[in-house]
Design a protein around this motif. Structure first.
Motif, PDB file in Angstrom:
ATOM      1  N   LYS A 214     -51.897  99.497  -1.828  1.00 57.40           N
ATOM      2  CA  LYS A 214     -51.539  99.104  -1.242  1.00 57.40           C
ATOM      3  C   LYS A 214     -51.646  97.886  -1.522  1.00 57.40           C
ATOM      4  N   LEU A 215     -53.857  97.443  -0.881  1.00 52.97           N
ATOM      5  CA  LEU A 215     -53.688  95.628  -1.399  1.00 52.97           C
ATOM      6  C   LEU A 215     -53.558  95.260  -2.567  1.00 52.97           C
ATOM      7  N   THR A 216     -53.735  96.811  -3.659  1.00 56.58           N
ATOM      8  CA  THR A 216     -53.522  95.774  -5.416  1.00 56.58           C
ATOM      9  C   THR A 216     -52.181  95.326  -5.166  1.00 56.58           C
ATOM     10  N   GLU A 217     -51.310  96.503  -5.090  1.00 59.62           N
ATOM     11  CA  GLU A 217     -49.919  96.044  -4.852  1.00 59.62           C
ATOM     12  C   GLU A 217     -49.581  94.069  -4.103  1.00 59.62           C
ATOM     13  N   ALA A 218     -50.078  94.397  -3.118  1.00 58.39           N
ATOM     14  CA  ALA A 218     -49.813  92.838  -2.318  1.00 58.39           C
ATOM     15  C   ALA A 218     -50.705  91.707  -3.156  1.00 58.39           C
ATOM     16  N   ILE A 219     -51.695  91.974  -3.861  1.00 61.79           N
ATOM     17  CA  ILE A 219     -52.365  90.675  -5.085  1.00 61.79           C
ATOM     18  C   ILE A 219     -51.330  90.580  -6.411  1.00 61.79           C
ATOM     19  N   GLY A 220     -51.088  92.068  -7.038  1.00 61.44           N
ATOM     20  CA  GLY A 220     -50.307  91.750  -8.317  1.00 61.44           C
ATOM     21  C   GLY A 220     -49.102  90.817  -7.366  1.00 61.44           C
ATOM     22  N   GLU A 221     -48.390  90.905  -6.040  1.00 59.14           N
ATOM     23  CA  GLU A 221     -47.616  90.370  -5.799  1.00 59.14           C
ATOM     24  C   GLU A 221     -47.541  89.255  -5.367  1.00 59.14           C
ATOM     25  N   VAL A 222     -48.683  88.779  -5.057  1.00 59.12           N
ATOM     26  CA  VAL A 222     -49.479  86.791  -4.769  1.00 59.12           C
ATOM     27  C   VAL A 222     -49.584  86.669  -6.317  1.00 59.12           C
ATOM     28  N   ILE A 223     -49.305  86.861  -7.211  1.00 65.19           N
ATOM     29  CA  ILE A 223     -50.071  86.342  -8.336  1.00 65.19           C
ATOM     30  C   ILE A 223     -48.470  86.417  -9.149  1.00 65.19           C
ATOM     31  N   GLU A 224     -47.986  87.257  -9.194  1.00 67.18           N
ATOM     32  CA  GLU A 224     -46.108  86.821  -9.990  1.00 67.18           C
ATOM     33  C   GLU A 224     -46.001  85.678  -8.858  1.00 67.18           C
ATOM     34  N   ASN A 225     -45.313  85.708  -7.794  1.00 69.33           N
ATOM     35  CA  ASN A 225     -44.554  85.107  -6.908  1.00 69.33           C
ATOM     36  C   ASN A 225     -45.377  83.839  -7.195  1.00 69.33           C
ATOM     37  N   PHE A 226     -45.646  83.770  -7.294  1.00 66.95           N
ATOM     38  CA  PHE A 226     -46.298  82.469  -6.965  1.00 66.95           C
ATOM     39  C   PHE A 226     -47.077  81.827  -8.375  1.00 66.95           C
ATOM     40  N   SER A 227     -47.101  82.477  -9.270  1.00 64.36           N
ATOM     41  CA  SER A 227     -47.480  82.416 -10.746  1.00 64.36           C
ATOM     42  C   SER A 227     -48.307  81.717 -11.133  1.00 64.36           C
ATOM     43  N   LEU A 228     -49.008  81.990 -10.113  1.00 70.53           N
ATOM     44  CA  LEU A 228     -50.806  81.792 -10.396  1.00 70.53           C
ATOM     45  C   LEU A 228     -51.354  81.521 -11.321  1.00 70.53           C
ATOM     46  N   VAL A 229     -51.374  82.746 -11.914  1.00 68.97           N
ATOM     47  CA  VAL A 229     -52.390  83.148 -12.654  1.00 68.97           C
ATOM     48  C   VAL A 229     -51.951  82.819 -14.116  1.00 68.97           C
ATOM     49  N   ARG A 230     -52.216  82.440 -15.660  1.00 66.98           N
ATOM     50  CA  ARG A 230     -51.801  82.784 -16.488  1.00 66.98           C
ATOM     51  C   ARG A 230     -52.728  82.752 -17.239  1.00 66.98           C
ATOM     52  N   PHE A 231     -53.001  83.296 -18.918  1.00 68.02           N
ATOM     53  CA  PHE A 231     -53.747  83.441 -19.565  1.00 68.02           C
ATOM     54  C   PHE A 231     -53.744  82.258 -21.629  1.00 68.02           C
ATOM     55  N   TYR A 232     -54.134  82.388 -21.668  1.00 66.56           N
ATOM     56  CA  TYR A 232     -53.707  81.909 -23.071  1.00 66.56           C
ATOM     57  C   TYR A 232     -55.348  82.120 -23.588  1.00 66.56           C
ATOM     58  N   PRO A 233     -54.597  82.889 -25.020  1.00 66.21           N
ATOM     59  CA  PRO A 233     -55.575  83.731 -25.890  1.00 66.21           C
ATOM     60  C   PRO A 233     -56.258  82.644 -26.631  1.00 66.21           C
ATOM     61  N   LEU A 234     -57.401  82.359 -26.787  1.00 67.43           N
ATOM     62  CA  LEU A 234     -57.832  81.669 -27.643  1.00 67.43           C
ATOM     63  C   LEU A 234     -58.508  81.976 -29.378  1.00 67.43           C
ATOM     64  N   ASN A 235     -58.772  81.965 -30.323  1.00 69.37           N
ATOM     65  CA  ASN A 235     -59.057  82.540 -31.538  1.00 69.37           C
ATOM     66  C   ASN A 235     -60.100  81.526 -32.102  1.00 69.37           C
ATOM     67  N   ILE A 236     -60.714  81.498 -32.083  1.00 71.10           N
ATOM     68  CA  ILE A 236     -62.107  79.625 -33.251  1.00 71.10           C
ATOM     69  C   ILE A 236     -61.736  80.014 -34.289  1.00 71.10           C
ATOM     70  N   LYS A 237     -61.107  81.504 -35.042  1.00 71.52           N
ATOM     71  CA  LYS A 237     -60.944  80.963 -36.578  1.00 71.52           C
ATOM     72  C   LYS A 237     -59.484  80.615 -36.399  1.00 71.52           C
ATOM     73  N   ASP A 238     -58.756  80.457 -35.959  1.00 67.06           N
ATOM     74  CA  ASP A 238     -57.183  80.085 -36.236  1.00 67.06           C
ATOM     75  C   ASP A 238     -57.212  78.808 -35.406  1.00 67.06           C
ATOM     76  N   GLU A 239     -56.893  77.941 -36.561  1.00 63.79           N
ATOM     77  CA  GLU A 239     -56.739  76.236 -35.975  1.00 63.79           C
ATOM     78  C   GLU A 239     -55.419  76.187 -35.455  1.00 63.79           C
ATOM     79  N   GLU A 240     -54.799  77.242 -35.245  1.00 67.01           N
ATOM     80  CA  GLU A 240     -53.200  77.085 -34.577  1.00 67.01           C
ATOM     81  C   GLU A 240     -53.407  77.582 -33.161  1.00 67.01           C
ATOM     82  N   SER A 241     -54.341  78.122 -33.151  1.00 68.37           N
ATOM     83  CA  SER A 241     -54.829  78.539 -32.061  1.00 68.37           C
ATOM     84  C   SER A 241     -55.538  77.632 -31.446  1.00 68.37           C
ATOM     85  N   ILE A 242     -56.068  77.155 -31.774  1.00 69.84           N
ATOM     86  CA  ILE A 242     -57.092  76.211 -31.408  1.00 69.84           C
ATOM     87  C   ILE A 242     -56.543  74.965 -30.785  1.00 69.84           C
TER      88      ILE A 242
END
Ligand SMILES: Nc1nc2c(ncn2[C@@H]2O[C@H](COP(=O)(O)OP(=O)(O)OP(=O)(O)O)[C@@H](O)[C@H]2O)c(=O)[nH]1
Ligand SMILES: [Mg+2]
Length: 277
Positions: A214-242
């Motif tokens: 239930k806790l995991t689910e609640a945390i998941g919902e907080v993350i989803e509902n508030f669009s709080l956390v997003r991750f950008y991938p970085l590949n330092i070998k790829d100029e476009e990514s940088i």
């Protein structure tokens, strides 16, 4: 207005590498990006720092002092506090250049950003000196390939966001080291869909999940509902990514919108230019 990225994240997550990568990328695109080393224990980095905290205080100073007798972690906090007490030194070292763009390469002790007040106080100083700041939180992508680790990385990112109260970007580093299958698994998390994440944890039949579903689910919902956390991938070998990452952060701190963007003059270096070393 001046522009800053506060480069933070766990030990070894790739902060210093990120800084030198950005400096190189900037030079290639005729921009100037400087780096300040805020890590009093730094031993190696591939950039020429504009300011280096080790010139003020080195971790060894705090650890070897007969009276202080700090261990590595308390010593580090002591060093940052010393920096705050010597903010005049820092202000002078940073100079007062309009529209400059500086990356602050910070130490890897996560507690500095999650709950201690020192980084927050440093941020307040930078704001007073007219810096518009984006926190750039680095996470090693190799630690983000299953649901449980993803959740814990997300919670770390969240606590930094809450503690520093600044515009914030999360970056997954070392993408070049991931296998193809690991990379496709990671895709599920980049724009986090908590349902996929939860299904993952359910399938893993972890004891944690059995007990705290239930806790995991609640945390998941907080993350989803508030669009709080997003991750950008970085590949330092790829100029476009940088470039994508830099552009994203530039937009957040509104770099280039109201600024006389500084461009390095590569054709005719000015011999009288004091900064042209
Ligand atoms: N292949 C690859 N290696 C990386 C990348 N980023 C960092 N590394 C390696 O990971 C190690 C740690 O990188 P650093 O940039 O020193 O990490 P850091 O976050 O500054 O570490 P601390 O300052 O000790 O907290 C080094 O051996 C780097 O060469 C990356 O994008 N790709
Ligand atoms: Mg470092």
């Amino acid at each position: 207005m001046r522009y800053a990225q506060l480069v933070v994240g766990p030990a070894g997550s790739g902060k210093s590498t990120y800084c030198s990568t950005m400096v190189k990328h900037a030079t290639d695109t005729k921009r100037i990006i400087e780096v300040v080393n805020f890590d009093p224990a730094a031993e190696h980095f591939d950039y020429e720092p504009l300011v280096d905290i080790r010139e003020l205080i080195h971790l060894d100073d705090a650890m070897e002092d007969e009276e202080l007798k700090f261990g590595p972690n308390g010593g580090l906090v002591f060093c940052i506090e010393t920096l705050l007490e010597n903010c005049d030194w820092l202000e002078e070292q940073l100079g007062d250049v309009d529209d400059d763009y500086i990356l602050f390469d910070c130490p890897g002790q996560i507690e500095l950003y999650t709950h201690l007040p020192v980084m927050r106080r440093l941020v307040e100083l930078l704001e007073r000196w007219n810096f518009r700041i984006c926190v750039v939180f680095m996470v090693d992508s190799q630690f983000m390939v299953d649901g449980a680790k993803f959740l814990s990385g997300t919670m770390a990112a969240l606590s930094v966001m809450v503690n520093l109260e600044l515009p914030h970007v999360n970056i997954l580093t070392k993408m070049d080291l991931l296998s193809k299958s690991a990379r496709s698994q990671l895709d599920n998390y980049l724009d986090p869909d908590p349902h996929i994440l939860l299904a993952d944890m359910r399938n893993a039949k972890s004891r944690w999940h059995e007990k705290y579903a239930k806790l995991t689910e609640a945390i998941g919902e907080v993350i989803e509902n508030f669009s709080l956390v997003r991750f950008y991938p970085l590949n330092i070998k790829d100029e476009e990514s940088i470039d994508n990452i830099l552009l994203t952060i530039d937009n957040i701190i509104q770099y280039g919108e109201d600024a006389d963007v500084k461009i390095r003059d590569f054709e005719e270096p000015d011999p009288d230019d004091e900064n042209g070393d």
